[in-house]
Design a protein around this motif. Structure first.
Motif, short mmCIF file in Angstrom:
data_model
loop_
_atom_site.label_atom_id
_atom_site.label_comp_id
_atom_site.label_asym_id
_atom_site.label_seq_id
_atom_site.Cartn_x
_atom_site.Cartn_y
_atom_site.Cartn_z
N ARG A 136 86.00 -114.70 17.27
CA ARG A 136 84.80 -113.91 17.01
C ARG A 136 84.75 -113.43 15.56
N PHE A 137 85.91 -113.09 15.01
CA PHE A 137 85.96 -112.67 13.61
C PHE A 137 85.42 -113.77 12.70
N PHE A 138 85.94 -114.99 12.87
CA PHE A 138 85.48 -116.11 12.05
C PHE A 138 84.04 -116.50 12.38
N GLU A 139 83.68 -116.37 13.63
CA GLU A 139 82.32 -116.71 14.05
C GLU A 139 81.28 -115.84 13.36
N ARG A 140 81.57 -114.55 13.20
CA ARG A 140 80.63 -113.66 12.51
C ARG A 140 80.38 -114.14 11.08
N ILE A 141 81.40 -114.57 10.40
CA ILE A 141 81.27 -115.07 9.02
C ILE A 141 80.43 -116.35 9.02
N ILE A 142 80.75 -117.27 9.91
CA ILE A 142 80.04 -118.55 9.98
C ILE A 142 78.58 -118.34 10.34
N LYS A 143 78.33 -117.50 11.33
CA LYS A 143 76.95 -117.26 11.77
C LYS A 143 76.12 -116.62 10.66
N LYS A 144 76.71 -115.67 9.95
CA LYS A 144 76.02 -115.02 8.83
C LYS A 144 75.62 -116.06 7.77
N LYS A 145 76.51 -116.97 7.47
CA LYS A 145 76.24 -118.03 6.48
C LYS A 145 75.15 -118.98 6.99
N LEU A 146 75.22 -119.37 8.26
CA LEU A 146 74.20 -120.27 8.83
C LEU A 146 72.82 -119.61 8.83
N ILE A 147 72.76 -118.33 9.11
CA ILE A 147 71.49 -117.60 9.08
C ILE A 147 70.98 -117.50 7.65
N LYS A 148 71.87 -117.17 6.73
CA LYS A 148 71.49 -117.05 5.31
C LYS A 148 70.93 -118.37 4.79
N ASP A 149 71.54 -119.49 5.20
CA ASP A 149 71.09 -120.82 4.77
C ASP A 149 69.91 -121.34 5.58
N LYS A 150 69.42 -120.51 6.51
CA LYS A 150 68.31 -120.86 7.39
C LYS A 150 68.60 -122.09 8.25
N ALA A 151 69.88 -122.30 8.54
CA ALA A 151 70.29 -123.40 9.42
C ALA A 151 70.11 -123.01 10.88
N ILE A 152 70.19 -121.71 11.15
CA ILE A 152 69.92 -121.18 12.50
C ILE A 152 69.09 -119.91 12.36
N SER A 153 68.50 -119.53 13.45
CA SER A 153 67.70 -118.31 13.50
C SER A 153 68.59 -117.14 13.88
N ALA A 154 68.19 -115.96 13.49
CA ALA A 154 68.91 -114.76 13.90
C ALA A 154 68.41 -114.28 15.26
N THR A 155 67.40 -114.97 15.79
CA THR A 155 66.77 -114.57 17.05
C THR A 155 67.19 -115.49 18.19
N TRP A 156 67.56 -114.90 19.31
CA TRP A 156 67.88 -115.66 20.51
C TRP A 156 66.57 -116.08 21.19
N ARG A 157 66.54 -117.27 21.70
CA ARG A 157 65.34 -117.81 22.35
C ARG A 157 65.49 -117.79 23.87
N HIS A 158 64.40 -118.11 24.57
CA HIS A 158 64.42 -118.15 26.03
C HIS A 158 63.97 -119.50 26.56
N SER A 159 63.86 -120.48 25.66
CA SER A 159 63.43 -121.81 26.07
C SER A 159 63.87 -122.83 25.03
N LEU A 160 64.13 -124.05 25.47
CA LEU A 160 64.45 -125.12 24.52
C LEU A 160 63.22 -125.49 23.72
N ASP A 161 62.06 -125.13 24.21
CA ASP A 161 60.80 -125.46 23.54
C ASP A 161 60.38 -124.43 22.50
N ASP A 162 61.06 -123.28 22.43
CA ASP A 162 60.69 -122.24 21.46
C ASP A 162 60.91 -122.73 20.04
#
Length: 177
Positions: free
Chosen positions: A151-177
Motif C-alpha cells: 500500500r505504501f508503494f501503491e500510494r506513490i504509483i497511484k499519485k503518479k498515474l493520476i498526475k500523468d492522467k493515466a488514471i482517474s482519481a474517481t472510482w466508477r460504477h460501470s465499465l461503460d463510465d
C-alpha cells in the motif's frame, strides 16, 4: 515505467461488474483476488451483497474464479461457502496463477479479466499475463500486515498515474463510465 500498474478499469467495488457489460466485451470468466476484493481480509464469511452478486453471475453463466497469493488451505476455507473454483499461491505480481487458470479453463486472454484491490500485485499480474484488469477500492481500510508495504508503494504509483492522467482519481460504477 508505471504503465504496468495502470488498470483497464477502476470500479468502486466488484459488485459494479454487470453481466451485460462483461458479455459486451467478450469476457467469459471473472478472475478475482480474495482479500479486500471479494471478502474483507478479516471477515471470511462475506456479505449478503456478495452472495447476491455471485448468484447473478452464476445465473448469467459467468464463472467467478479466485486467484489468490494465499495458501491452499486459507483460500479453500474462504471460498467453500461460495463453491468457487480457485487458484492458490498465484505468485502475483507474476502471471503464474492467471496462466494456470487460463490453461485449466481453456481460455484466451480476451476471455477473462482479473479484479483486485492492489496495483502492485493484481494489476501488475494482469499486465504480465496479457489480460485486462479492474482495480477496485479495498473493502475495508485496514490490511493484513504483509499488504501494508504494498500500500505504501501503491500510494506513490497511484499519485503518479493520476498526475500523468493515466488514471482517474474517481472510482466508477460501470465499465461503460
Amino acid at each position: 515505467m508505471f504503465t504496468r500498474f495502470k488498470p483497464t478499469w477502476m470500479l468502486e467495488s466488484i459488485y459494479d461488474l454487470k453481466p451485460a457489460e462483461l458479455k459486451k466485451r467478450g469476457i467469459k470468466v471473472v478472475l478475482t483476488d480474495l482479500d479486500n476484493t471479494l471478502i474483507a481480509w478479516n471477515n471470511p464469511n462475506g456479505t449478503a451483497e456478495l452472495k447476491h452478486w455471485l448468484e447473478i453471475m452464476q445465473e448469467e453463466a459467468i464463472p467467478v474464479v479466485v486467484v489468490s497469493n494465499n495458501s491452499k488451505k486459507r483460500v479453500a476455507q474462504a471460498v467453500a461457502p461460495f463453491k468457487l473454483l480457485f487458484i492458490s499461491r498465484a505468485l502475483k505480481p507474476f502471471s503464474y496463477g492467471i496462466n494456470k487458470a487460463k490453461r485449466e479453463l481453456k481460455l484466451k486472454n480476451h476471455d477473462l479479466i482479473l479484479v483486485g484491490d492492489q496495483l502492485v500485485t493484481d494489476v501488475a499480474a494482469a499486465h504480465a499475463a496479457g489480460i485486462r484488469s479492474v482495480l477496485v477500492k479495498p473493502i475495508i481500510e485496514t490490511d493484513a500486515w504483509n499488504t501494508r508495504i504494498n500500500r505504501f508503494f501503491e500510494r506513490i504509483i497511484k499519485k503518479k498515474l493520476i498526475k500523468d492522467k493515466a488514471i482517474s482519481a474517481t472510482w466508477r460504477h460501470s465499465l461503460d463510465d
